[in-house]
Every structure is written in C-alpha cells, then in structure tokens.
Design a protein around this motif. Structure first.
Motif, PDB file in Angstrom:
ATOM      1  N   THR A  98     -13.405  26.908  -4.836  1.00  0.00           N
ATOM      2  CA  THR A  98     -14.602  26.895  -5.779  1.00  0.00           C
ATOM      3  C   THR A  98     -14.455  25.582  -6.769  1.00  0.00           C
ATOM      4  O   THR A  98     -13.177  25.566  -7.057  1.00  0.00           O
ATOM      5  CB  THR A  98     -14.828  28.205  -6.804  1.00  0.00           C
ATOM      6  N   PHE A  99     -15.444  24.780  -6.938  1.00  0.00           N
ATOM      7  CA  PHE A  99     -15.196  23.638  -7.501  1.00  0.00           C
ATOM      8  C   PHE A  99     -15.458  23.674  -9.182  1.00  0.00           C
ATOM      9  O   PHE A  99     -16.398  24.157  -9.414  1.00  0.00           O
ATOM     10  CB  PHE A  99     -16.426  22.662  -7.039  1.00  0.00           C
ATOM     11  N   TYR A 100     -14.587  23.217  -9.928  1.00  0.00           N
ATOM     12  CA  TYR A 100     -14.628  23.106 -11.273  1.00  0.00           C
ATOM     13  C   TYR A 100     -14.581  21.718 -11.635  1.00  0.00           C
ATOM     14  O   TYR A 100     -13.388  21.098 -11.482  1.00  0.00           O
ATOM     15  CB  TYR A 100     -13.833  24.359 -12.112  1.00  0.00           C
ATOM     16  N   SER A 101     -15.602  21.397 -12.732  1.00  0.00           N
ATOM     17  CA  SER A 101     -15.377  19.826 -13.008  1.00  0.00           C
ATOM     18  C   SER A 101     -14.575  19.746 -14.234  1.00  0.00           C
ATOM     19  O   SER A 101     -14.270  18.601 -15.141  1.00  0.00           O
ATOM     20  CB  SER A 101     -16.997  19.423 -13.517  1.00  0.00           C
ATOM     21  N   PRO A 105     -14.935  26.552 -19.339  1.00  0.00           N
ATOM     22  CA  PRO A 105     -16.323  26.022 -19.631  1.00  0.00           C
ATOM     23  C   PRO A 105     -16.678  25.191 -20.676  1.00  0.00           C
ATOM     24  O   PRO A 105     -17.629  24.598 -20.830  1.00  0.00           O
ATOM     25  CB  PRO A 105     -16.934  27.667 -19.460  1.00  0.00           C
ATOM     26  N   PRO A 109     -15.910  17.574 -18.761  1.00  0.00           N
ATOM     27  CA  PRO A 109     -15.306  17.536 -17.615  1.00  0.00           C
ATOM     28  C   PRO A 109     -14.481  16.098 -17.339  1.00  0.00           C
ATOM     29  O   PRO A 109     -14.393  15.427 -18.011  1.00  0.00           O
ATOM     30  CB  PRO A 109     -16.873  16.899 -16.805  1.00  0.00           C
ATOM     31  N   LYS A 112     -17.105  11.858 -15.174  1.00  0.00           N
ATOM     32  CA  LYS A 112     -18.452  11.721 -14.964  1.00  0.00           C
ATOM     33  C   LYS A 112     -18.918  10.400 -14.128  1.00  0.00           C
ATOM     34  O   LYS A 112     -18.095   9.527 -13.784  1.00  0.00           O
ATOM     35  CB  LYS A 112     -19.090  11.490 -16.552  1.00  0.00           C
ATOM     36  N   CYS A 124     -10.973  16.931 -10.757  1.00  0.00           N
ATOM     37  CA  CYS A 124     -11.568  18.362 -10.938  1.00  0.00           C
ATOM     38  C   CYS A 124     -10.372  19.427 -10.801  1.00  0.00           C
ATOM     39  O   CYS A 124      -9.182  18.980 -10.667  1.00  0.00           O
ATOM     40  CB  CYS A 124     -12.674  18.358  -9.727  1.00  0.00           C
ATOM     41  N   GLU A 149     -21.781  20.420  -7.346  1.00  0.00           N
ATOM     42  CA  GLU A 149     -22.126  21.120  -8.530  1.00  0.00           C
ATOM     43  C   GLU A 149     -21.022  21.870  -9.066  1.00  0.00           C
ATOM     44  O   GLU A 149     -20.095  22.542  -8.291  1.00  0.00           O
ATOM     45  CB  GLU A 149     -23.352  21.966  -8.429  1.00  0.00           C
ATOM     46  N   ASN A 150     -20.783  21.903 -10.269  1.00  0.00           N
ATOM     47  CA  ASN A 150     -19.853  23.208 -10.875  1.00  0.00           C
ATOM     48  C   ASN A 150     -19.988  24.546 -10.266  1.00  0.00           C
ATOM     49  O   ASN A 150     -21.056  25.108 -10.373  1.00  0.00           O
ATOM     50  CB  ASN A 150     -19.949  22.858 -12.532  1.00  0.00           C
ATOM     51  N   GLY A 151     -18.938  25.107 -10.021  1.00  0.00           N
ATOM     52  CA  GLY A 151     -19.303  26.474  -9.559  1.00  0.00           C
ATOM     53  C   GLY A 151     -19.253  26.573  -7.936  1.00  0.00           C
ATOM     54  O   GLY A 151     -19.379  27.727  -7.688  1.00  0.00           O
ATOM     55  N   GLN A 152     -19.547  25.532  -7.045  1.00  0.00           N
ATOM     56  CA  GLN A 152     -19.941  25.601  -5.927  1.00  0.00           C
ATOM     57  C   GLN A 152     -18.806  25.751  -4.979  1.00  0.00           C
ATOM     58  O   GLN A 152     -17.627  25.295  -5.233  1.00  0.00           O
ATOM     59  CB  GLN A 152     -20.663  24.000  -5.538  1.00  0.00           C
TER      60      GLN A 152
END
Length: 166
Positions: A98-101, A105, A109, A112, A124, A149-152
C-alpha cells in the motif's frame, strides 16, 4: 471480521494463483471467492451481501482459420509519447503493498510535483505485511508526475513517480 486490506490481499493472492474457488470461515463470517467474483457474507443478525466483480481477462477472438486475431492499436498513448520525448525516468514499486505519500496522515508528503530528489531521497512509504518500507528515488532529478494515490494498492514494478533526471 476481516479487514478490507486483508480481503484485498486474499483477492490478489487468489487472482494470481491457479485456484478457481476459495472459502474462508472465521467467527461467523464466511468469505467465498471464485475467479470472476468475490462474495462476502456475514452470518450475524443482519444478513449482508457484498459483491465485488473482478474483471476477468477478455476471451480471445479467433478468425476463420482458428488463429487468434491480432489486436491493432497503432496509436501509442499520449503519456507514453511524452515520457519518451522528455526522457523521463520512472520510480517503480519494488514490492506489492500500500502506497503512502507521508510518514503519517498529519505529515507533509515526502515529495510533490516539482520537488528535487537525490538518489537517496525518500519519496514514499510502502506498507507490506504490517511493515513500513521507505522507498528511495534511486535517481537524481525533479518529480514531474505522481502516478498513484495515497492509500492505493500497488503491484510489483508499478510506476509511482516520473522524474526528469538532472
């Protein structure tokens, strides 16, 4: 009850395997999966059914001589043309996860569009099996596009960022 992430991981594992049907039961919850569809049924007081259709590969068409038809797509995608003309480098996912930027939360990020990165810059985090892995750019340049996307959920080798090398 299974978490959404756990169900997604099960779907992925079944989809990538040769298994055509799978059943999982735990604490009154039954998950049955068949190639092509997923059914989650809760046996609690309220009966619920959730269906998520997983696209199956298209059936190959054949011509009169029983040979597969050639799929013609003579127009390359616009993004592919732009990438090759600008000599952009991709930062790809080294694992499924799972991707997190950002690191949390509330945090900004890591990068950018327009951010300058070095080879050892963290761009990331990818979470895989409850482990958070910092991903480095491995290329020096400027981030020109963020492709996820974040959470993807990510596949191995999936492009994450486009970088204009310096």
């Amino acid at each position: 009850m299974l978490k959404v992430q756990e169900i997604r991981e099960l779907i992925k594992l079944i989809d990538e395997s040769t298994i055509n049907e799978f059943t999982y039961e735990n604490e009154g919850t039954t998950v049955k999966m068949k190639k092509g569809e997923v059914v989650l049924r809760s046996e609690n007081a309220t009966q619920q059914q959730v269906k998520e259709v997983i696209p199956t590969p298209p059936i190959e068409e054949k011509n009169e001589s029983n040979q597969p038809k050639a799929v013609e797509n003579n127009q390359p995608k616009e993004k592919e043309i732009a990438r090759s003309e600008e000599n952009l480098k991709e930062i790809t996912s080294p694992m499924v996860g799972t991707f997190y930027s950002a690191s949390s939360p509330e945090a900004e990020p890591y990068v950018k569009v327009g951010s300058k990165v070095k080879k050892d810059s963290v761009v990331c985090i990818i979470e895989a099996m409850k482990l958070f892995n910092e991903i480095e750019a491995e290329v020096q340049g400027e981030i020109v596009e963020i492709l996820v996307e974040n959470g993807q959920l990510l596949e191995y080798g999936q492009p994450l960022f486009l970088v204009k090398p310096e």
